[in-house]
Design a protein around this motif. Sequence first.
Motif, PDB file in Angstrom:
ATOM      1  N   TYR A  31     -21.821  -7.218   8.880  1.00 18.24           N
ATOM      2  CA  TYR A  31     -23.191  -6.860   8.521  1.00 18.24           C
ATOM      3  C   TYR A  31     -23.161  -5.734   7.478  1.00 18.24           C
ATOM      4  O   TYR A  31     -22.178  -4.996   7.360  1.00 18.24           O
ATOM      5  CB  TYR A  31     -24.013  -6.450   9.745  1.00 18.24           C
ATOM      6  CG  TYR A  31     -23.388  -5.392  10.613  1.00 18.24           C
ATOM      7  CD1 TYR A  31     -23.627  -4.032  10.377  1.00 18.24           C
ATOM      8  CD2 TYR A  31     -22.562  -5.743  11.678  1.00 18.24           C
ATOM      9  CE1 TYR A  31     -23.057  -3.064  11.169  1.00 18.24           C
ATOM     10  CE2 TYR A  31     -21.982  -4.777  12.484  1.00 18.24           C
ATOM     11  CZ  TYR A  31     -22.236  -3.442  12.230  1.00 18.24           C
ATOM     12  OH  TYR A  31     -21.676  -2.461  13.012  1.00 18.24           O
ATOM     13  N   PRO A  32     -24.250  -5.592   6.718  1.00 16.08           N
ATOM     14  CA  PRO A  32     -24.253  -4.633   5.587  1.00 16.08           C
ATOM     15  C   PRO A  32     -24.390  -3.183   6.049  1.00 16.08           C
ATOM     16  O   PRO A  32     -24.641  -2.907   7.226  1.00 16.08           O
ATOM     17  CB  PRO A  32     -25.465  -5.062   4.766  1.00 16.08           C
ATOM     18  CG  PRO A  32     -26.370  -5.719   5.745  1.00 16.08           C
ATOM     19  CD  PRO A  32     -25.482  -6.404   6.756  1.00 16.08           C
ATOM     20  N   LEU A  33     -24.261  -2.285   5.091  1.00 17.70           N
ATOM     21  CA  LEU A  33     -24.468  -0.860   5.346  1.00 17.70           C
ATOM     22  C   LEU A  33     -25.948  -0.569   5.577  1.00 17.70           C
ATOM     23  O   LEU A  33     -26.817  -1.278   5.070  1.00 17.70           O
ATOM     24  CB  LEU A  33     -24.001  -0.027   4.149  1.00 17.70           C
ATOM     25  CG  LEU A  33     -22.498   0.218   3.983  1.00 17.70           C
ATOM     26  CD1 LEU A  33     -22.240   0.912   2.658  1.00 17.70           C
ATOM     27  CD2 LEU A  33     -21.947   1.070   5.131  1.00 17.70           C
ATOM     28  N   ASN A  34     -26.203   0.472   6.337  1.00 16.68           N
ATOM     29  CA  ASN A  34     -27.575   0.935   6.543  1.00 16.68           C
ATOM     30  C   ASN A  34     -27.948   1.861   5.376  1.00 16.68           C
ATOM     31  O   ASN A  34     -27.721   3.072   5.417  1.00 16.68           O
ATOM     32  CB  ASN A  34     -27.685   1.672   7.883  1.00 16.68           C
ATOM     33  CG  ASN A  34     -29.124   2.006   8.239  1.00 16.68           C
ATOM     34  OD1 ASN A  34     -29.987   2.088   7.371  1.00 16.68           O
ATOM     35  ND2 ASN A  34     -29.384   2.191   9.517  1.00 16.68           N
ATOM     36  N   GLU A  55     -18.752 -10.563   4.252  1.00 14.25           N
ATOM     37  CA  GLU A  55     -18.236  -9.267   3.828  1.00 14.25           C
ATOM     38  C   GLU A  55     -19.134  -8.745   2.696  1.00 14.25           C
ATOM     39  O   GLU A  55     -19.512  -9.507   1.793  1.00 14.25           O
ATOM     40  CB  GLU A  55     -16.789  -9.363   3.344  1.00 14.25           C
ATOM     41  CG  GLU A  55     -15.807  -9.695   4.460  1.00 14.25           C
ATOM     42  CD  GLU A  55     -14.381  -9.799   3.949  1.00 14.25           C
ATOM     43  OE1 GLU A  55     -13.450  -9.474   4.709  1.00 14.25           O
ATOM     44  OE2 GLU A  55     -14.205 -10.218   2.778  1.00 14.25           O
ATOM     45  N   TYR A  56     -19.476  -7.455   2.775  1.00  8.14           N
ATOM     46  CA  TYR A  56     -20.444  -6.864   1.856  1.00  8.14           C
ATOM     47  C   TYR A  56     -19.757  -5.784   1.017  1.00  8.14           C
ATOM     48  O   TYR A  56     -18.975  -4.984   1.547  1.00  8.14           O
ATOM     49  CB  TYR A  56     -21.628  -6.293   2.633  1.00  8.14           C
ATOM     50  CG  TYR A  56     -22.353  -7.329   3.463  1.00  8.14           C
ATOM     51  CD1 TYR A  56     -23.480  -7.974   2.966  1.00  8.14           C
ATOM     52  CD2 TYR A  56     -21.897  -7.684   4.740  1.00  8.14           C
ATOM     53  CE1 TYR A  56     -24.147  -8.933   3.717  1.00  8.14           C
ATOM     54  CE2 TYR A  56     -22.552  -8.644   5.501  1.00  8.14           C
ATOM     55  CZ  TYR A  56     -23.679  -9.267   4.980  1.00  8.14           C
ATOM     56  OH  TYR A  56     -24.323 -10.234   5.727  1.00  8.14           O
ATOM     57  N   PHE A  57     -20.083  -5.777  -0.276  1.00  3.27           N
ATOM     58  CA  PHE A  57     -19.394  -4.889  -1.209  1.00  3.27           C
ATOM     59  C   PHE A  57     -20.399  -3.952  -1.891  1.00  3.27           C
ATOM     60  O   PHE A  57     -21.467  -4.381  -2.315  1.00  3.27           O
ATOM     61  CB  PHE A  57     -18.640  -5.715  -2.263  1.00  3.27           C
ATOM     62  CG  PHE A  57     -17.629  -6.659  -1.671  1.00  3.27           C
ATOM     63  CD1 PHE A  57     -16.314  -6.252  -1.484  1.00  3.27           C
ATOM     64  CD2 PHE A  57     -17.987  -7.947  -1.287  1.00  3.27           C
ATOM     65  CE1 PHE A  57     -15.379  -7.112  -0.936  1.00  3.27           C
ATOM     66  CE2 PHE A  57     -17.058  -8.811  -0.742  1.00  3.27           C
ATOM     67  CZ  PHE A  57     -15.747  -8.395  -0.567  1.00  3.27           C
ATOM     68  N   TYR A  58     -19.985  -2.686  -2.022  1.00  2.00           N
ATOM     69  CA  TYR A  58     -20.835  -1.653  -2.607  1.00  2.00           C
ATOM     70  C   TYR A  58     -20.011  -0.733  -3.508  1.00  2.00           C
ATOM     71  O   TYR A  58     -18.802  -0.555  -3.307  1.00  2.00           O
ATOM     72  CB  TYR A  58     -21.487  -0.777  -1.520  1.00  2.00           C
ATOM     73  CG  TYR A  58     -22.282  -1.526  -0.504  1.00  2.00           C
ATOM     74  CD1 TYR A  58     -23.667  -1.663  -0.638  1.00  2.00           C
ATOM     75  CD2 TYR A  58     -21.666  -2.087   0.616  1.00  2.00           C
ATOM     76  CE1 TYR A  58     -24.414  -2.336   0.319  1.00  2.00           C
ATOM     77  CE2 TYR A  58     -22.405  -2.766   1.577  1.00  2.00           C
ATOM     78  CZ  TYR A  58     -23.773  -2.896   1.418  1.00  2.00           C
ATOM     79  OH  TYR A  58     -24.508  -3.565   2.361  1.00  2.00           O
ATOM     80  N   LYS A  90     -18.660   1.803  11.810  1.00  2.00           N
ATOM     81  CA  LYS A  90     -17.436   1.214  12.360  1.00  2.00           C
ATOM     82  C   LYS A  90     -17.087  -0.127  11.729  1.00  2.00           C
ATOM     83  O   LYS A  90     -15.983  -0.640  11.934  1.00  2.00           O
ATOM     84  CB  LYS A  90     -17.596   1.041  13.880  1.00  2.00           C
ATOM     85  CG  LYS A  90     -17.898   2.342  14.613  1.00  2.00           C
ATOM     86  CD  LYS A  90     -16.823   3.394  14.367  1.00  2.00           C
ATOM     87  CE  LYS A  90     -17.126   4.693  15.094  1.00  2.00           C
ATOM     88  NZ  LYS A  90     -16.121   5.748  14.817  1.00  2.00           N
ATOM     89  N   ASN A  91     -18.021  -0.725  10.983  1.00  2.00           N
ATOM     90  CA  ASN A  91     -17.749  -2.036  10.378  1.00  2.00           C
ATOM     91  C   ASN A  91     -17.158  -1.918   8.973  1.00  2.00           C
ATOM     92  O   ASN A  91     -17.024  -2.934   8.280  1.00  2.00           O
ATOM     93  CB  ASN A  91     -19.031  -2.870  10.335  1.00  2.00           C
ATOM     94  CG  ASN A  91     -20.073  -2.286   9.389  1.00  2.00           C
ATOM     95  OD1 ASN A  91     -20.195  -1.065   9.300  1.00  2.00           O
ATOM     96  ND2 ASN A  91     -20.817  -3.142   8.720  1.00  2.00           N
ATOM     97  N   ILE A  92     -16.822  -0.715   8.553  1.00  2.00           N
ATOM     98  CA  ILE A  92     -16.230  -0.548   7.224  1.00  2.00           C
ATOM     99  C   ILE A  92     -14.780  -1.045   7.239  1.00  2.00           C
ATOM    100  O   ILE A  92     -13.961  -0.588   8.028  1.00  2.00           O
ATOM    101  CB  ILE A  92     -16.287   0.931   6.777  1.00  2.00           C
ATOM    102  CG1 ILE A  92     -17.732   1.318   6.451  1.00  2.00           C
ATOM    103  CG2 ILE A  92     -15.397   1.175   5.558  1.00  2.00           C
ATOM    104  CD1 ILE A  92     -17.904   2.726   5.935  1.00  2.00           C
ATOM    105  N   VAL A  93     -14.499  -1.993   6.351  1.00  7.47           N
ATOM    106  CA  VAL A  93     -13.141  -2.531   6.219  1.00  7.47           C
ATOM    107  C   VAL A  93     -12.269  -1.558   5.430  1.00  7.47           C
ATOM    108  O   VAL A  93     -11.154  -1.241   5.831  1.00  7.47           O
ATOM    109  CB  VAL A  93     -13.165  -3.916   5.536  1.00  7.47           C
ATOM    110  CG1 VAL A  93     -11.747  -4.450   5.363  1.00  7.47           C
ATOM    111  CG2 VAL A  93     -14.026  -4.892   6.341  1.00  7.47           C
ATOM    112  N   PHE A  94     -12.807  -1.081   4.314  1.00 12.83           N
ATOM    113  CA  PHE A  94     -12.105  -0.028   3.564  1.00 12.83           C
ATOM    114  C   PHE A  94     -13.094   0.731   2.683  1.00 12.83           C
ATOM    115  O   PHE A  94     -14.157   0.220   2.332  1.00 12.83           O
ATOM    116  CB  PHE A  94     -10.947  -0.576   2.718  1.00 12.83           C
ATOM    117  CG  PHE A  94     -11.364  -1.498   1.608  1.00 12.83           C
ATOM    118  CD1 PHE A  94     -11.937  -1.010   0.427  1.00 12.83           C
ATOM    119  CD2 PHE A  94     -11.160  -2.873   1.721  1.00 12.83           C
ATOM    120  CE1 PHE A  94     -12.311  -1.865  -0.601  1.00 12.83           C
ATOM    121  CE2 PHE A  94     -11.541  -3.732   0.692  1.00 12.83           C
ATOM    122  CZ  PHE A  94     -12.114  -3.227  -0.464  1.00 12.83           C
TER     123      PHE A  94
END
Length: 486
Positions: A279-282, A304-307, A324-328
């Motif tokens: 899920y995306p970032l808040n 997967e969501y990219f910013y 906690k859902n941040i991959v990197f």
Amino acid sequence: MQQYFIFSGLFLFFEHIIHISGTWKFYKKLGVKSWKIFIPVYNIFILLKIYKRSIWWIFLLFIPLSSIMLIFILWMDLIYTFLKKTKKNVFLFFLSAGLYIYYVNFFKKIQLLNIEHIKKKEDNIGILLAVIFSFITHTYIVQPFVIPTSSMEKTLLVGDFILVSKIHYGLRMPMSPLSIPFTHNKIMGDVKSYISIFQWPYFRFPSIQPVKRNDIVVFNFPKDYNHKIIDRKDHYIKRCVGLPGDLIFIKKGILFVNNKKERSFFGKQQAYFVKTGNYPLNIEYLKNKMDIEDIEYIGERNDEYFYQIMLNEKSAVQIKNIFKNIVFIKKYILPIYFKERYIYNSNWNRDFFGPLHIPKKGEFIKLNSKNIHIYHEIFAYEKVKNLVSKKYYKIKNDYYFMMGDNRHNSSDSRYWGFVPENHIVGKPIFIWMSIDWDRDRPLNMFNWKFRWNRIMRTIDGEHSYLSLFFLFSFSYLIYFLFKSEK
């Protein structure tokens, strides 16, 4: 210095001729002897004495724009003394910007009518005097600015209203003295707010302190081609990371000055590449709770969501711990082989830059095919011609290298080169107001929020005077109420 005061003297003499040409008949009717009328400065002194105005006003005569205001006030006195104060006369005087006095002086018979006007002292000009005093302060001591872009975040935020001292680095005298007060270079659109015919040479008084490495500096943008006069070029604010004589280079996004790594500081931001899973970032949380504004959503693929987000090191660690859902999350550093468009040297980019020597006044630079294009702009600033036959060139001015604290979102010296000393405006010293507004719609006042923790605070954030401001306001209110009651 000598050139500047010669220009000022010529302007004062030109102004003297204009004044005498339009008022000699008024002087005679007031009983002033002919020889006194034509003495510069003394003739103004005579009118100040006649109209019982403070002799200190004479000092306004030596500042080009305030001298025009002073003469305008005296012309108003003369008109109201010798003509009936009808709507027509008042309208014609203001419509002609005072030049109506020429018509009266040459083509109308005048006689002393309004003797009471002469007997009055300091009448109806308090507001005008306040404007003149504010203008002098604004031009020669301290000037307000507002931060419009995010190139200095998190040190300075969009919506910070700052005061800039013009005397810390040495007061630079105006080079375009005739302009509309409290404007910079435009009224609206492309209409200029100054007259470029009168252009003074560069002159700066001695400084209280020199420009130091890592000082935040306000300066005129050297590459502003819309305005030829230096003090009318657009204002920029950046951090001075390189002084005259320094050697700078950037490696993997890290700045080195004279082969020493720059010190870490809270305000420095860089681009971070962020990837989340499921899920995306808040985004709302980032903006409202963490004051993070520069967030670019790149896209989504396979849940997967990219910013790309502008962060300092502290915020990067906080985000990694909160979500906690941040991959990197890692710095977005351009590779060394990437040639960035519009960079100062086509072989460099924002993260791999230099080495570059910053020219210093009086030093000799050996010219060759490898560096002549780098220093090309300096030759333009110093109006040098025929460099083909020269092997060495002696630098005439000091130069500085400026960078924004928001390193990956700043148009600075990496892109447009050095800042000449004569472009330096002043030193930011104080944040007197700070408003968090919608950056897409800044004029929507209903969405404004005051940043109370930044109001009435020094630029370095070490001292806050907000409590003293409230104490002063409360004391003034009590005094005002007491005076009204009395």
